[in-house]
Write a protein that holds these residues in place. Sequence first.
Motif, PDB file in Angstrom:
ATOM      1  N   ALA A  71      42.794  48.312  79.842  1.00  0.00           N
ATOM      2  CA  ALA A  71      43.642  48.251  78.693  1.00  0.00           C
ATOM      3  C   ALA A  71      44.501  47.596  79.799  1.00  0.00           C
ATOM      4  N   ASP A  72      44.028  47.196  81.266  1.00  0.00           N
ATOM      5  CA  ASP A  72      45.092  46.492  82.337  1.00  0.00           C
ATOM      6  C   ASP A  72      45.378  45.459  82.814  1.00  0.00           C
ATOM      7  N   THR A  73      46.630  44.969  82.421  1.00  0.00           N
ATOM      8  CA  THR A  73      46.670  43.359  82.419  1.00  0.00           C
ATOM      9  C   THR A  73      47.188  42.876  84.094  1.00  0.00           C
ATOM     10  N   VAL A  74      47.383  43.662  84.736  1.00  0.00           N
ATOM     11  CA  VAL A  74      47.930  43.648  86.141  1.00  0.00           C
ATOM     12  C   VAL A  74      46.580  44.690  86.854  1.00  0.00           C
ATOM     13  N   ALA A  75      46.266  43.955  88.105  1.00  0.00           N
ATOM     14  CA  ALA A  75      45.805  44.455  89.017  1.00  0.00           C
ATOM     15  C   ALA A  75      46.053  45.106  90.142  1.00  0.00           C
ATOM     16  N   GLN A  76      45.671  46.787  90.802  1.00  0.00           N
ATOM     17  CA  GLN A  76      46.263  47.569  91.341  1.00  0.00           C
ATOM     18  C   GLN A  76      44.971  46.902  92.865  1.00  0.00           C
ATOM     19  N   GLY A  77      44.663  45.802  93.330  1.00  0.00           N
ATOM     20  CA  GLY A  77      43.999  46.426  93.722  1.00  0.00           C
ATOM     21  C   GLY A  77      43.809  46.609  95.456  1.00  0.00           C
ATOM     22  N   ASN A  78      42.627  47.205  95.910  1.00  0.00           N
ATOM     23  CA  ASN A  78      42.525  47.254  97.111  1.00  0.00           C
ATOM     24  C   ASN A  78      42.307  46.003  98.508  1.00  0.00           C
ATOM     25  N   THR A  79      42.588  46.895  99.657  1.00  0.00           N
ATOM     26  CA  THR A  79      42.026  45.253 100.584  1.00  0.00           C
ATOM     27  C   THR A  79      40.702  46.088 101.295  1.00  0.00           C
ATOM     28  N   ILE A  80      39.516  45.486 101.139  1.00  0.00           N
ATOM     29  CA  ILE A  80      38.144  46.163 102.187  1.00  0.00           C
ATOM     30  C   ILE A  80      37.905  45.001 103.012  1.00  0.00           C
ATOM     31  N   GLN A  81      38.236  45.598 103.982  1.00  0.00           N
ATOM     32  CA  GLN A  81      38.008  44.641 104.943  1.00  0.00           C
ATOM     33  C   GLN A  81      36.936  45.027 106.542  1.00  0.00           C
ATOM     34  N   ASN A  82      36.666  44.488 107.227  1.00  0.00           N
ATOM     35  CA  ASN A  82      35.889  44.229 108.395  1.00  0.00           C
ATOM     36  C   ASN A  82      35.031  46.358 108.588  1.00  0.00           C
ATOM     37  N   ASN A  83      34.293  46.252 107.428  1.00  0.00           N
ATOM     38  CA  ASN A  83      33.328  47.331 107.700  1.00  0.00           C
ATOM     39  C   ASN A  83      32.275  46.570 107.770  1.00  0.00           C
ATOM     40  N   PRO A  84      30.732  47.336 107.680  1.00  0.00           N
ATOM     41  CA  PRO A  84      29.907  46.660 107.784  1.00  0.00           C
ATOM     42  C   PRO A  84      29.256  46.504 105.663  1.00  0.00           C
ATOM     43  N   THR A  85      29.043  47.370 105.122  1.00  0.00           N
ATOM     44  CA  THR A  85      28.983  46.001 104.006  1.00  0.00           C
ATOM     45  C   THR A  85      30.804  46.714 103.493  1.00  0.00           C
ATOM     46  N   GLY A  86      31.519  45.642 101.778  1.00  0.00           N
ATOM     47  CA  GLY A  86      33.038  46.120 101.507  1.00  0.00           C
ATOM     48  C   GLY A  86      32.882  47.313 100.547  1.00  0.00           C
ATOM     49  N   VAL A  87      31.502  47.260  99.668  1.00  0.00           N
ATOM     50  CA  VAL A  87      31.558  48.287  98.306  1.00  0.00           C
ATOM     51  C   VAL A  87      30.093  48.223  98.474  1.00  0.00           C
ATOM     52  N   ILE A  96      37.613  45.106  90.829  1.00  0.00           N
ATOM     53  CA  ILE A  96      39.159  43.767  89.802  1.00  0.00           C
ATOM     54  C   ILE A  96      40.031  43.618  90.613  1.00  0.00           C
ATOM     55  N   GLY A  97      40.394  42.638  91.031  1.00  0.00           N
ATOM     56  CA  GLY A  97      41.770  42.284  91.431  1.00  0.00           C
ATOM     57  C   GLY A  97      41.854  42.759  93.185  1.00  0.00           C
ATOM     58  N   ASN A  98      40.767  42.617  94.094  1.00  0.00           N
ATOM     59  CA  ASN A  98      40.952  43.394  95.039  1.00  0.00           C
ATOM     60  C   ASN A  98      40.294  42.101  96.462  1.00  0.00           C
ATOM     61  N   VAL A  99      40.692  42.891  97.463  1.00  0.00           N
ATOM     62  CA  VAL A  99      40.482  41.904  98.664  1.00  0.00           C
ATOM     63  C   VAL A  99      39.738  42.101  99.254  1.00  0.00           C
ATOM     64  N   ILE A 100      38.548  41.507  99.714  1.00  0.00           N
ATOM     65  CA  ILE A 100      36.964  42.488  99.296  1.00  0.00           C
ATOM     66  C   ILE A 100      36.856  40.968 101.288  1.00  0.00           C
ATOM     67  N   SER A 101      36.763  41.482 101.964  1.00  0.00           N
ATOM     68  CA  SER A 101      36.642  39.704 102.957  1.00  0.00           C
ATOM     69  C   SER A 101      35.954  40.879 104.455  1.00  0.00           C
ATOM     70  N   ASN A 102      35.903  39.725 105.736  1.00  0.00           N
ATOM     71  CA  ASN A 102      35.081  40.133 106.808  1.00  0.00           C
ATOM     72  C   ASN A 102      34.495  41.293 107.123  1.00  0.00           C
ATOM     73  N   ASN A 103      33.682  41.779 106.127  1.00  0.00           N
ATOM     74  CA  ASN A 103      33.065  42.953 106.475  1.00  0.00           C
ATOM     75  C   ASN A 103      31.588  42.009 107.076  1.00  0.00           C
ATOM     76  N   THR A 104      30.999  43.344 108.054  1.00  0.00           N
ATOM     77  CA  THR A 104      29.833  42.159 108.193  1.00  0.00           C
ATOM     78  C   THR A 104      28.650  41.796 107.548  1.00  0.00           C
ATOM     79  N   ASP A 105      28.288  42.612 106.324  1.00  0.00           N
ATOM     80  CA  ASP A 105      26.722  42.570 105.783  1.00  0.00           C
ATOM     81  C   ASP A 105      27.434  41.254 104.245  1.00  0.00           C
ATOM     82  N   ASP A 106      27.101  42.213 103.300  1.00  0.00           N
ATOM     83  CA  ASP A 106      27.825  41.445 102.259  1.00  0.00           C
ATOM     84  C   ASP A 106      29.130  42.150 101.613  1.00  0.00           C
ATOM     85  N   GLY A 107      29.770  41.469 101.024  1.00  0.00           N
ATOM     86  CA  GLY A 107      31.395  41.982  99.947  1.00  0.00           C
ATOM     87  C   GLY A 107      30.954  42.701  99.620  1.00  0.00           C
ATOM     88  N   ILE A 108      29.735  42.663  97.949  1.00  0.00           N
ATOM     89  CA  ILE A 108      29.465  43.536  96.946  1.00  0.00           C
ATOM     90  C   ILE A 108      28.320  43.920  97.015  1.00  0.00           C
TER      91      ILE A 108
END
Length: 184
Positions: free
Chosen positions: A55-71, A82-94
């Motif tokens: 039911a959320d209307t605003v995300a409270q996102g995570n910053t997931i970065q500089n890992n081999p894979t993000g998620v 929902i509403g995350n920054v997933i960046s600069n990971n070596t392989d896939d973001g998700i």
Amino acid sequence: IHGTERFGIVVAQNSFATILSNTINNNGVNPDLPARAGIAVSDNSSAYLGILTLADTVAQGNTIQNNPTGVIVSHSSTAQIIGNVISNNTDDGIMVIRGSQADVSDNTIDDNGQNGIFVSQGSGVNLGNDAGNTIFDIPNSGTNGARGLSCSIGGYADGVIGTLRGTHGRYVFSKGCFNSVKLK
């Protein structure tokens, strides 16, 4: 959450987690261990990444970065990403694999070494919609090393690709993948 050998956060073995407003970076530092990531959801588990409830209307996102894979979502698991920054990971973001499913919307998935989203092995992703303007409808954005979305081995993707892309194109679906992606 920083500098772990394999995973920053693990949700496994029929578990559920809500993961909000974290910085998860530089994990998976031991190259001898397989499947390293910022967040792993595995073994029939589920997780909300960036939201508390559906039911959320605003995300409270995570910053997931500089890992081999993000998620990584694997082994019959589910995730709302929902509403995350997933960046600069070596392989896939998700990465969604091995009979798993993820809803992925309103994320910035950018500058990952391979694909923004990789789905395979009978798994699926639902992206933002082409109607509505909630956080669950907003498409993802970003440019990645290979493609915005890559599907193989019986996976599927549904929804709007938005501005998610890679240097080799927006998406690729190999034989056996179901493509229901729209460009809008």
